[in-house]
Scaffold this motif. Structure first.
Motif, PDB file in Angstrom:
ATOM      1  N   ALA A  28       0.767  -1.108  -0.062  1.00  6.97           N
ATOM      2  CA  ALA A  28       0.022   0.016   0.033  1.00  6.97           C
ATOM      3  C   ALA A  28       0.735   1.067  -0.234  1.00  6.97           C
ATOM      4  O   ALA A  28       1.843   1.234   0.569  1.00  6.97           O
ATOM      5  CB  ALA A  28      -0.978   0.182   1.263  1.00  6.97           C
ATOM      6  N   GLY A  29       0.554   2.344  -0.590  1.00  3.88           N
ATOM      7  CA  GLY A  29       1.248   3.581  -0.572  1.00  3.88           C
ATOM      8  C   GLY A  29       1.313   4.021  -2.027  1.00  3.88           C
ATOM      9  O   GLY A  29       0.640   3.607  -2.811  1.00  3.88           O
ATOM     10  N   ILE A  30       2.132   4.630  -2.185  1.00  3.59           N
ATOM     11  CA  ILE A  30       2.537   5.359  -3.536  1.00  3.59           C
ATOM     12  C   ILE A  30       2.769   4.402  -4.855  1.00  3.59           C
ATOM     13  O   ILE A  30       2.366   4.456  -6.061  1.00  3.59           O
ATOM     14  CB  ILE A  30       3.613   6.520  -3.571  1.00  3.59           C
ATOM     15  N   ALA A  31       3.486   3.308  -4.334  1.00  4.39           N
ATOM     16  CA  ALA A  31       3.852   2.231  -5.388  1.00  4.39           C
ATOM     17  C   ALA A  31       2.812   1.134  -5.544  1.00  4.39           C
ATOM     18  O   ALA A  31       2.458   0.664  -6.520  1.00  4.39           O
ATOM     19  CB  ALA A  31       5.016   1.461  -5.120  1.00  4.39           C
ATOM     20  N   TYR A  32       1.881   1.272  -4.559  1.00  2.00           N
ATOM     21  CA  TYR A  32       0.772   0.294  -4.666  1.00  2.00           C
ATOM     22  C   TYR A  32      -0.577   0.858  -4.309  1.00  2.00           C
ATOM     23  O   TYR A  32      -1.066   0.564  -3.418  1.00  2.00           O
ATOM     24  CB  TYR A  32       0.985  -1.024  -3.732  1.00  2.00           C
ATOM     25  N   PRO A  33      -1.102   1.919  -4.958  1.00  2.00           N
ATOM     26  CA  PRO A  33      -2.388   2.407  -4.644  1.00  2.00           C
ATOM     27  C   PRO A  33      -3.667   1.761  -5.067  1.00  2.00           C
ATOM     28  O   PRO A  33      -3.600   0.501  -5.584  1.00  2.00           O
ATOM     29  CB  PRO A  33      -2.370   3.596  -5.539  1.00  2.00           C
ATOM     30  N   GLU A  34      -4.580   2.041  -4.397  1.00  2.00           N
ATOM     31  CA  GLU A  34      -6.140   1.437  -4.634  1.00  2.00           C
ATOM     32  C   GLU A  34      -6.651   1.825  -5.963  1.00  2.00           C
ATOM     33  O   GLU A  34      -6.429   2.803  -6.348  1.00  2.00           O
ATOM     34  CB  GLU A  34      -7.029   1.631  -3.679  1.00  2.00           C
ATOM     35  N   LYS A  35      -7.244   0.849  -6.795  1.00  2.00           N
ATOM     36  CA  LYS A  35      -7.847   1.066  -7.952  1.00  2.00           C
ATOM     37  C   LYS A  35      -9.205   1.295  -7.708  1.00  2.00           C
ATOM     38  O   LYS A  35     -10.124   0.642  -6.980  1.00  2.00           O
ATOM     39  CB  LYS A  35      -7.855   0.085  -8.994  1.00  2.00           C
ATOM     40  N   VAL A  36      -9.891   2.825  -8.097  1.00  2.00           N
ATOM     41  CA  VAL A  36     -11.094   2.967  -7.738  1.00  2.00           C
ATOM     42  C   VAL A  36     -12.100   3.474  -9.079  1.00  2.00           C
ATOM     43  O   VAL A  36     -11.232   3.620 -10.113  1.00  2.00           O
ATOM     44  CB  VAL A  36     -11.219   4.100  -6.669  1.00  2.00           C
ATOM     45  N   VAL A  37     -13.080   3.290  -8.769  1.00  2.00           N
ATOM     46  CA  VAL A  37     -13.971   3.382 -10.245  1.00  2.00           C
ATOM     47  C   VAL A  37     -14.949   4.531  -9.898  1.00  2.00           C
ATOM     48  O   VAL A  37     -15.742   4.318  -8.695  1.00  2.00           O
ATOM     49  CB  VAL A  37     -14.770   2.324 -10.769  1.00  2.00           C
ATOM     50  N   ASP A  38     -15.257   5.660 -10.480  1.00  2.20           N
ATOM     51  CA  ASP A  38     -16.162   6.837 -10.145  1.00  2.20           C
ATOM     52  C   ASP A  38     -17.391   6.326 -10.640  1.00  2.20           C
ATOM     53  O   ASP A  38     -17.728   5.410 -11.506  1.00  2.20           O
ATOM     54  CB  ASP A  38     -15.742   8.196 -10.483  1.00  2.20           C
ATOM     55  N   PRO A  39     -18.563   7.135 -10.192  1.00  2.00           N
ATOM     56  CA  PRO A  39     -19.981   6.845 -10.684  1.00  2.00           C
ATOM     57  C   PRO A  39     -20.106   6.645 -12.165  1.00  2.00           C
ATOM     58  O   PRO A  39     -21.096   6.167 -12.958  1.00  2.00           O
ATOM     59  CB  PRO A  39     -20.678   7.871 -10.048  1.00  2.00           C
ATOM     60  N   GLU A  40     -19.321   7.350 -12.959  1.00  2.00           N
ATOM     61  CA  GLU A  40     -19.296   7.575 -14.179  1.00  2.00           C
ATOM     62  C   GLU A  40     -18.584   6.336 -15.149  1.00  2.00           C
ATOM     63  O   GLU A  40     -18.792   6.129 -16.112  1.00  2.00           O
ATOM     64  CB  GLU A  40     -18.989   8.691 -14.938  1.00  2.00           C
ATOM     65  N   GLY A  41     -17.846   5.478 -14.215  1.00  2.00           N
ATOM     66  CA  GLY A  41     -17.216   4.247 -14.732  1.00  2.00           C
ATOM     67  C   GLY A  41     -15.738   4.515 -15.277  1.00  2.00           C
ATOM     68  O   GLY A  41     -14.845   3.622 -15.572  1.00  2.00           O
ATOM     69  N   ASN A  42     -15.277   5.772 -14.658  1.00  2.00           N
ATOM     70  CA  ASN A  42     -13.849   6.131 -14.873  1.00  2.00           C
ATOM     71  C   ASN A  42     -12.731   5.453 -13.902  1.00  2.00           C
ATOM     72  O   ASN A  42     -13.176   5.440 -12.724  1.00  2.00           O
ATOM     73  CB  ASN A  42     -13.573   7.646 -15.021  1.00  2.00           C
ATOM     74  N   VAL A  43     -11.957   4.751 -14.402  1.00  2.00           N
ATOM     75  CA  VAL A  43     -10.976   3.982 -13.452  1.00  2.00           C
ATOM     76  C   VAL A  43      -9.685   4.900 -13.175  1.00  2.00           C
ATOM     77  O   VAL A  43      -9.124   5.251 -14.357  1.00  2.00           O
ATOM     78  CB  VAL A  43     -10.468   2.786 -14.031  1.00  2.00           C
ATOM     79  N   GLU A  44      -9.342   5.006 -12.121  1.00  2.00           N
ATOM     80  CA  GLU A  44      -8.203   5.921 -11.725  1.00  2.00           C
ATOM     81  C   GLU A  44      -7.470   5.187 -10.362  1.00  2.00           C
ATOM     82  O   GLU A  44      -8.062   4.260  -9.699  1.00  2.00           O
ATOM     83  CB  GLU A  44      -8.405   7.034 -11.280  1.00  2.00           C
TER      84      GLU A  44
END
Length: 77
Positions: A28-44
Protein backbone atom coordinates in the motif's frame (compact mmCIF):
# COMPACT_ATOMS: atom_id res chain seq x y z
CA UNK A 1 13.75 -19.00 -14.03
CA UNK A 2 11.84 -15.75 -14.49
CA UNK A 3 9.30 -15.24 -11.68
CA UNK A 4 6.69 -12.51 -11.56
CA UNK A 5 3.88 -11.61 -9.21
CA UNK A 6 0.83 -9.46 -9.74
CA UNK A 7 -0.54 -6.87 -7.37
CA UNK A 8 -4.28 -6.78 -6.66
CA UNK A 9 -5.17 -3.08 -6.45
CA UNK A 10 -8.43 -3.87 -4.64
CA UNK A 11 -7.16 -6.13 -1.81
CA UNK A 12 -3.48 -5.01 -1.59
CA UNK A 13 -2.42 -8.66 -1.98
CA UNK A 14 0.17 -10.16 -4.31
CA UNK A 15 -0.68 -13.12 -6.53
CA UNK A 16 1.78 -15.63 -8.03
CA UNK A 17 1.77 -16.95 -11.60
CA UNK A 18 -0.59 -19.79 -10.65
CA UNK A 19 -3.17 -17.30 -9.30
CA UNK A 20 -2.50 -18.06 -5.63
CA UNK A 21 -2.32 -15.32 -3.00
CA UNK A 22 1.15 -14.96 -1.51
CA UNK A 23 0.53 -15.25 2.22
CA UNK A 24 1.86 -12.36 4.30
CA UNK A 25 2.87 -10.14 1.35
CA UNK A 26 0.90 -6.91 0.96
CA UNK A 27 1.48 -3.46 -0.46
CA UNK A 28 0.00 0.00 0.00
CA UNK A 29 1.22 3.50 -0.67
CA UNK A 30 2.47 5.44 -3.66
CA UNK A 31 3.80 2.29 -5.37
CA UNK A 32 0.68 0.24 -4.62
CA UNK A 33 -2.40 2.50 -4.73
CA UNK A 34 -6.02 1.39 -4.65
CA UNK A 35 -7.85 1.16 -7.96
CA UNK A 36 -11.16 3.02 -7.79
CA UNK A 37 -14.03 3.53 -10.22
CA UNK A 38 -16.10 6.71 -10.13
CA UNK A 39 -19.89 6.76 -10.69
CA UNK A 40 -19.35 7.39 -14.41
CA UNK A 41 -17.15 4.28 -14.76
CA UNK A 42 -13.78 6.03 -15.00
CA UNK A 43 -10.93 4.02 -13.45
CA UNK A 44 -8.14 5.75 -11.56
CA UNK A 45 -5.62 5.04 -8.83
CA UNK A 46 -6.27 6.72 -5.48
CA UNK A 47 -3.07 8.57 -4.62
CA UNK A 48 -2.70 10.86 -1.62
CA UNK A 49 -2.20 10.47 2.12
CA UNK A 50 -5.90 10.58 3.04
CA UNK A 51 -6.73 8.08 0.27
CA UNK A 52 -3.94 5.73 1.40
CA UNK A 53 -5.21 5.85 4.97
CA UNK A 54 -8.77 5.10 3.85
CA UNK A 55 -7.46 2.16 1.78
CA UNK A 56 -5.43 0.82 4.71
CA UNK A 57 -8.38 1.04 7.10
CA UNK A 58 -10.34 -1.10 4.66
CA UNK A 59 -7.75 -3.77 3.80
CA UNK A 60 -5.53 -4.19 6.88
CA UNK A 61 -8.19 -6.04 8.93
CA UNK A 62 -8.21 -8.72 6.20
CA UNK A 63 -4.40 -8.96 6.38
CA UNK A 64 -4.70 -9.83 10.05
CA UNK A 65 -7.50 -12.29 9.46
CA UNK A 66 -10.06 -10.16 11.27
CA UNK A 67 -11.95 -8.82 8.28
CA UNK A 68 -14.61 -11.48 8.19
CA UNK A 69 -15.03 -12.32 11.85
CA UNK A 70 -18.56 -11.99 13.14
CA UNK A 71 -18.78 -10.63 16.65
CA UNK A 72 -21.56 -12.05 18.76
CA UNK A 73 -22.92 -10.38 21.83
CA UNK A 74 -24.78 -12.17 24.56
CA UNK A 75 -27.17 -10.72 27.04
CA UNK A 76 -27.17 -12.00 30.60
CA UNK A 77 -30.57 -12.78 32.07
Amino acid sequence: MDKHVQYDHETAEFIDLEGNKIKGLYGAGIAYPEKVVDPEGNVEFAVGLAKFMKYLKRVVPDWNGHGKIRVETRTRL
